[in-house]
Design a protein around this motif. Sequence first.
Motif, PDB file in Angstrom:
ATOM      1  N   GLU A   1       0.831  -1.202   0.000  1.00  0.00           N
ATOM      2  CA  GLU A   1       0.000   0.000   0.000  1.00  0.00           C
ATOM      3  C   GLU A   1       0.870   1.257   0.000  1.00  0.00           C
ATOM      4  OE1 GLU A   1      -3.090   2.153  -0.653  1.00  0.00           O
ATOM      5  OE2 GLU A   1      -3.288  -0.018  -0.482  1.00  0.00           O
ATOM      6  N   ILE A   2       1.917   1.261   0.791  1.00  0.00           N
ATOM      7  CA  ILE A   2       2.836   2.409   0.819  1.00  0.00           C
ATOM      8  C   ILE A   2       3.501   2.574  -0.535  1.00  0.00           C
ATOM      9  CG2 ILE A   2       5.000   3.254   1.833  1.00  0.00           C
ATOM     10  CD1 ILE A   2       3.995   1.885   4.500  1.00  0.00           C
ATOM     11  N   GLN A   3       3.934   1.484  -1.143  1.00  0.00           N
ATOM     12  CA  GLN A   3       4.552   1.548  -2.471  1.00  0.00           C
ATOM     13  C   GLN A   3       3.576   2.098  -3.513  1.00  0.00           C
ATOM     14  OE1 GLN A   3       5.713  -2.587  -2.647  1.00  0.00           O
ATOM     15  NE2 GLN A   3       7.807  -2.148  -1.960  1.00  0.00           N
ATOM     16  N   LYS A   4       2.313   1.640  -3.453  1.00  0.00           N
ATOM     17  CA  LYS A   4       1.294   2.147  -4.384  1.00  0.00           C
ATOM     18  C   LYS A   4       1.066   3.645  -4.180  1.00  0.00           C
ATOM     19  CE  LYS A   4      -2.410  -0.237  -3.951  1.00  0.00           C
ATOM     20  NZ  LYS A   4      -3.552  -1.154  -3.796  1.00  0.00           N
ATOM     21  N   CYS A   5       1.044   4.079  -2.934  1.00  0.00           N
ATOM     22  CA  CYS A   5       0.844   5.508  -2.650  1.00  0.00           C
ATOM     23  C   CYS A   5       1.985   6.345  -3.227  1.00  0.00           C
ATOM     24  CB  CYS A   5       0.735   5.748  -1.146  1.00  0.00           C
ATOM     25  SG  CYS A   5      -0.792   5.137  -0.412  1.00  0.00           S
ATOM     26  N   ILE A   6       3.217   5.859  -3.081  1.00  0.00           N
ATOM     27  CA  ILE A   6       4.365   6.587  -3.646  1.00  0.00           C
ATOM     28  C   ILE A   6       4.236   6.666  -5.156  1.00  0.00           C
ATOM     29  CG2 ILE A   6       6.859   6.504  -4.030  1.00  0.00           C
ATOM     30  CD1 ILE A   6       7.103   5.342  -1.190  1.00  0.00           C
ATOM     31  N   SER A   7       3.934   5.538  -5.791  1.00  0.00           N
ATOM     32  CA  SER A   7       3.803   5.505  -7.256  1.00  0.00           C
ATOM     33  C   SER A   7       2.724   6.451  -7.752  1.00  0.00           C
ATOM     34  CB  SER A   7       3.497   4.091  -7.735  1.00  0.00           C
ATOM     35  OG  SER A   7       4.593   3.244  -7.499  1.00  0.00           O
ATOM     36  N   ALA A   8       1.639   6.559  -6.993  1.00  0.00           N
ATOM     37  CA  ALA A   8       0.512   7.397  -7.406  1.00  0.00           C
ATOM     38  C   ALA A   8       0.658   8.850  -6.938  1.00  0.00           C
ATOM     39  CB  ALA A   8      -0.791   6.803  -6.874  1.00  0.00           C
ATOM     40  N   GLY A   9       1.709   9.143  -6.169  1.00  0.00           N
ATOM     41  CA  GLY A   9       1.886  10.498  -5.670  1.00  0.00           C
ATOM     42  C   GLY A   9       0.928  10.858  -4.543  1.00  0.00           C
ATOM     43  N   ARG A  10       0.390   9.845  -3.885  1.00  0.00           N
ATOM     44  CA  ARG A  10      -0.533  10.082  -2.768  1.00  0.00           C
ATOM     45  C   ARG A  10       0.251  10.050  -1.463  1.00  0.00           C
ATOM     46  NH1 ARG A  10      -3.328   5.730  -5.204  1.00  0.00           N
ATOM     47  NH2 ARG A  10      -3.136   4.626  -3.221  1.00  0.00           N
ATOM     48  N   ILE A  11       1.120  11.032  -1.298  1.00  0.00           N
ATOM     49  CA  ILE A  11       1.966  11.080  -0.110  1.00  0.00           C
ATOM     50  C   ILE A  11       1.967  12.485   0.484  1.00  0.00           C
ATOM     51  CG2 ILE A  11       3.480   9.223  -0.881  1.00  0.00           C
ATOM     52  CD1 ILE A  11       5.534  11.390  -1.642  1.00  0.00           C
ATOM     53  N   THR A  12       2.224  12.533   1.764  1.00  0.00           N
ATOM     54  CA  THR A  12       2.471  13.777   2.479  1.00  0.00           C
ATOM     55  C   THR A  12       3.790  13.588   3.200  1.00  0.00           C
ATOM     56  OG1 THR A  12       0.109  14.144   2.818  1.00  0.00           O
ATOM     57  CG2 THR A  12       1.617  15.348   4.247  1.00  0.00           C
ATOM     58  N   VAL A  13       4.712  14.516   2.990  1.00  0.00           N
ATOM     59  CA  VAL A  13       6.009  14.448   3.648  1.00  0.00           C
ATOM     60  C   VAL A  13       6.048  15.572   4.677  1.00  0.00           C
ATOM     61  CG1 VAL A  13       8.505  14.497   3.334  1.00  0.00           C
ATOM     62  CG2 VAL A  13       7.050  13.516   1.541  1.00  0.00           C
ATOM     63  N   LEU A  14       6.052  15.196   5.949  1.00  0.00           N
ATOM     64  CA  LEU A  14       6.064  16.201   6.999  1.00  0.00           C
ATOM     65  C   LEU A  14       7.396  16.954   7.014  1.00  0.00           C
ATOM     66  CD1 LEU A  14       4.383  14.302   9.973  1.00  0.00           C
ATOM     67  CD2 LEU A  14       3.325  15.742   8.227  1.00  0.00           C
ATOM     68  N   SER A  15       7.354  18.202   7.457  1.00  0.00           N
ATOM     69  CA  SER A  15       8.572  19.015   7.491  1.00  0.00           C
ATOM     70  C   SER A  15       9.627  18.364   8.390  1.00  0.00           C
ATOM     71  CB  SER A  15       8.263  20.441   7.946  1.00  0.00           C
ATOM     72  OG  SER A  15       7.700  20.446   9.234  1.00  0.00           O
ATOM     73  N   HIS A  16       9.203  17.700   9.445  1.00  0.00           N
ATOM     74  CA  HIS A  16      10.140  16.991  10.326  1.00  0.00           C
ATOM     75  C   HIS A  16      10.917  15.937   9.534  1.00  0.00           C
ATOM     76  CE1 HIS A  16      11.671  15.120  13.991  1.00  0.00           C
ATOM     77  NE2 HIS A  16      11.330  13.966  13.460  1.00  0.00           N
ATOM     78  N   PHE A  17      10.242  15.232   8.646  1.00  0.00           N
ATOM     79  CA  PHE A  17      10.877  14.208   7.814  1.00  0.00           C
ATOM     80  C   PHE A  17      11.950  14.842   6.940  1.00  0.00           C
ATOM     81  CE2 PHE A  17      11.277  11.297   4.253  1.00  0.00           C
ATOM     82  CZ  PHE A  17      11.187  10.046   4.845  1.00  0.00           C
ATOM     83  N   VAL A  18      11.617  15.961   6.305  1.00  0.00           N
ATOM     84  CA  VAL A  18      12.566  16.661   5.429  1.00  0.00           C
ATOM     85  C   VAL A  18      13.765  17.163   6.231  1.00  0.00           C
ATOM     86  CG1 VAL A  18      12.869  18.650   3.902  1.00  0.00           C
ATOM     87  CG2 VAL A  18      10.776  17.294   3.776  1.00  0.00           C
ATOM     88  N   GLU A  19      13.511  17.704   7.416  1.00  0.00           N
ATOM     89  CA  GLU A  19      14.605  18.169   8.278  1.00  0.00           C
ATOM     90  C   GLU A  19      15.549  17.028   8.629  1.00  0.00           C
ATOM     91  OE1 GLU A  19      12.737  19.946  11.678  1.00  0.00           O
ATOM     92  OE2 GLU A  19      11.786  21.510  10.451  1.00  0.00           O
ATOM     93  N   ARG A  20      14.999  15.870   8.962  1.00  0.00           N
ATOM     94  CA  ARG A  20      15.832  14.718   9.310  1.00  0.00           C
ATOM     95  C   ARG A  20      16.616  14.217   8.097  1.00  0.00           C
ATOM     96  NH1 ARG A  20      15.795  16.874  13.124  1.00  0.00           N
ATOM     97  NH2 ARG A  20      14.535  16.537  14.937  1.00  0.00           N
ATOM     98  N   MET A  21      15.996  14.233   6.929  1.00  0.00           N
ATOM     99  CA  MET A  21      16.723  13.851   5.721  1.00  0.00           C
ATOM    100  C   MET A  21      17.908  14.792   5.508  1.00  0.00           C
ATOM    101  SD  MET A  21      13.835  12.765   2.923  1.00  0.00           S
ATOM    102  CE  MET A  21      15.025  12.831   1.612  1.00  0.00           C
ATOM    103  N   ASP A  22      17.667  16.085   5.639  1.00  0.00           N
ATOM    104  CA  ASP A  22      18.732  17.073   5.461  1.00  0.00           C
ATOM    105  C   ASP A  22      19.857  16.875   6.468  1.00  0.00           C
ATOM    106  OD1 ASP A  22      17.366  18.185   3.345  1.00  0.00           O
ATOM    107  OD2 ASP A  22      16.613  19.908   4.478  1.00  0.00           O
ATOM    108  N   LEU A  23      19.500  16.659   7.733  1.00  0.00           N
ATOM    109  CA  LEU A  23      20.510  16.466   8.783  1.00  0.00           C
ATOM    110  C   LEU A  23      21.401  15.267   8.498  1.00  0.00           C
ATOM    111  CD1 LEU A  23      18.590  17.133  12.121  1.00  0.00           C
ATOM    112  CD2 LEU A  23      20.569  18.383  11.262  1.00  0.00           C
ATOM    113  N   ARG A  24      20.832  14.248   7.911  1.00  0.00           N
ATOM    114  CA  ARG A  24      21.562  13.014   7.679  1.00  0.00           C
ATOM    115  C   ARG A  24      22.133  12.904   6.262  1.00  0.00           C
ATOM    116  NH1 ARG A  24      18.126  13.017  11.563  1.00  0.00           N
ATOM    117  NH2 ARG A  24      18.291  11.615  13.326  1.00  0.00           N
ATOM    118  N   GLY A  25      21.907  13.927   5.453  1.00  0.00           N
ATOM    119  CA  GLY A  25      22.425  13.911   4.090  1.00  0.00           C
ATOM    120  C   GLY A  25      21.766  12.870   3.215  1.00  0.00           C
TER     121      GLY A  25
END
Length: 100
Positions: free
Chosen positions: A11-35
Motif C-alpha cells: 500500500e505504501i509503495q502504491k501511494c508513492i507511485s501514485a503520488g498520494r503522499i504527504t512528507v512532513l517538514s520533520h521528515f525533510v529536516e531529518r533527511m537534510d541532517l543526515r544527508g
Amino acid sequence: MDGTARRALREIQKCISAGRITVLSHFVERMDLRGLFWMDVVDIIGSPEDVRDGGPERFGRPKWIIGGTATDGLKIEIVCVIDKDESQNSTVFVTIYWQD
C-alpha cells in the motif's frame, strides 16, 4: 515480514507511485541532517530489509517502520502512517533516522 506487513508495504509503495503522499517538514529536516535523498527513501521502500508494525499513532492511524540500507551503506528506518481518506489511501512520511 508477515502478511500484514507485506500488505502495508504494498500500500505504501502504491501511494508513492501514485503520488498520494504527504512528507512532513520533520521528515525533510531529518533527511537534510543526515544527508539523505528521496531516492534513498524510494530504494529502501522498494526493497526493505525489515517492515514492522509500529502500532497506532496518536490519531489512531496504522504506523509502519521500514528499515533498510541507503546507497552509502547507512542503515536507516523510515516511519510511515497509512491514512485513509474518502476516496483512497495515502501515506504520511513522519520521520527518518539512522539505526545505531
